[in-house]
Design a protein around this motif. Structure first.
Motif, short mmCIF file in Angstrom:
data_model
loop_
_atom_site.label_atom_id
_atom_site.label_comp_id
_atom_site.label_asym_id
_atom_site.label_seq_id
_atom_site.Cartn_x
_atom_site.Cartn_y
_atom_site.Cartn_z
N ALA A 227 -49.07 23.93 -0.50
CA ALA A 227 -49.19 24.74 0.73
C ALA A 227 -47.69 25.19 0.85
O ALA A 227 -47.12 26.31 0.40
CB ALA A 227 -49.82 24.17 1.69
N ASP A 228 -46.89 24.63 1.86
CA ASP A 228 -45.45 24.96 2.14
C ASP A 228 -44.90 23.53 2.93
O ASP A 228 -45.70 22.79 3.30
CB ASP A 228 -45.43 26.44 2.83
N GLU A 229 -43.79 23.61 3.39
CA GLU A 229 -42.94 22.61 3.86
C GLU A 229 -43.63 22.44 5.30
O GLU A 229 -43.67 21.42 5.87
CB GLU A 229 -41.34 22.92 3.90
N LYS A 230 -43.87 23.56 6.04
CA LYS A 230 -44.48 23.34 7.37
C LYS A 230 -45.73 22.22 7.48
O LYS A 230 -45.71 21.62 8.10
CB LYS A 230 -44.77 24.65 8.10
N VAL A 231 -46.60 22.75 6.46
CA VAL A 231 -47.87 22.03 6.25
C VAL A 231 -47.26 20.70 6.05
O VAL A 231 -48.17 19.65 6.57
CB VAL A 231 -48.84 22.53 5.35
N ALA A 232 -46.58 20.49 4.95
CA ALA A 232 -45.98 18.84 4.53
C ALA A 232 -45.49 18.12 5.74
O ALA A 232 -46.07 17.07 6.20
CB ALA A 232 -45.33 19.21 3.39
N MET A 233 -44.73 18.87 6.73
CA MET A 233 -44.15 18.18 7.58
C MET A 233 -45.18 17.78 8.89
O MET A 233 -44.98 16.71 9.29
CB MET A 233 -42.94 19.05 8.11
N ALA A 234 -46.12 18.95 8.95
CA ALA A 234 -47.28 18.68 9.87
C ALA A 234 -48.00 17.34 9.55
O ALA A 234 -48.54 16.65 10.27
CB ALA A 234 -47.90 20.01 10.19
N MET A 235 -48.38 17.22 7.97
CA MET A 235 -49.20 16.15 7.40
C MET A 235 -48.49 14.90 7.64
O MET A 235 -48.97 13.98 7.94
CB MET A 235 -49.50 16.38 6.09
N GLN A 236 -47.11 14.93 7.58
CA GLN A 236 -46.44 13.68 7.91
C GLN A 236 -46.60 13.06 9.22
O GLN A 236 -46.72 12.12 9.27
CB GLN A 236 -44.87 13.83 7.47
#
Length: 272
Positions: A227-236
């Motif tokens: 997806a992108d980094e925003k999604v990855a950070m939100a998942m964290q």
């Protein structure tokens, strides 16, 4: 309980997560999650192809390989992250459909599909396991053929813990930097890989993660790729992955010999 049988807390958390993802992802993020133009041209379009597992026409498929004796967190950690990424569908796969026991024998996960029915996937994920399970998989020629077939067309081929030894035994790590469980580092050289320290190591389209909990780190990294980094950070944040352990013995570089010996004994004693 609400009308669907969920508790108010559970339903509320799901609404919050959906709202947060919608707010951070936006139209551009959705396009990135479903746009396959950057992937190899010989790849089938993902969708309802029975060889790809279930999912809608825009989903990215993750094939999570289970086998007798795998380690639970190796599989569940990245699964918990990836299954919530918009546009991603994780399918558990094993030699045959049905329950597959972990290395302790006390837990089973259900394989949704048999390997014979899955011929392609955007992502292949191979967890590690106990000595018995990994040794068997390192000698399993049928499993190696399936892994190579999926790898041939995958966008990402990944492993957690001693899963890298299985990838190596299938011939995928020759000359490549890779990582694995701390006590299994010497075996990487035997399967042709070059041990490289790190919670995860990316080499081309192959990503190997270190032991057990490192699969969550790798899963978040992979989420940023899918997806992108925003999604990855939100998942964290969604899974509240903010490690602050009470001890500092999480790697052999930080533990003494007595702790190392006890750690391996605990693993051996708990193995089925």
């Amino acid at each position: 309980m609400n009308g669907s049988g969920e508790t108010g807390i559970g339903a509320g958390r799901r609404r919050l997560l959906r709202g947060a993802v919608a707010g951070t992802l936006g139209a551009a993020g959705l396009a990135a999650a479903s746009d396959h133009s950057a992937y190899p041209a010989d790849r089938d379009a993902p969708g309802r192809d029975p060889g790809r597992g279930e999912g809608d026409a825009s989903s990215l498929s993750v094939a999570l390989l289970l086998y007798d004796g795998f380690t639970a967190l190796d599989a569940v950690g990245p699964h918990e992250v990836l299954c919530r990424v918009p546009g991603v569908r994780v399918t558990t796969v094993a030699r045959k459909e049905g329950p597959v026991r972990t290395d302790t024998g006390e837990l089973a996960l259900v394989a949704e599909r048999a390997t014979r029915d899955i011929t392609r996937a955007d992502v292949l994920l191979v967890p590690g396991g106990g000595d018995r399970g990994v040794t068997a998989m390192m000698e399993d020629a049928d499993a190696h053929r399936w892994i190579r077939r999926i790898h041939r067309h995958s966008t990402w081929t990944t492993s957690v813990c001693t899963g890298s030894l299985i990838l190596g035994s299938a011939g995928l790590l020759r000359g490549l930097p890779a990582t694995t469980y701390w006590a299994s580092r010497p075996y990487l050289e035997k399967v042709g890989a070059v041990y490289t320290p790190g919670r995860f190591v990316e080499a081309g389209k192959i990503i190997t993660a270190a032991g057990v909990s490192a699969g969550i780190d790798m899963g978040l990294h992979l989420a940023s790729r899918l997806a992108d980094e925003k999604v990855a950070m939100a998942m964290q944040l969604a899974v509240e992955y903010d490690p602050d352990p009470p001890y500092d013995t999480g790697s052999p570089e930080k533990a003494d010999a007595e702790t190392e010996a006890l750690a391996l004994k605990l693993l051996a004693d708990s193995a089925r």
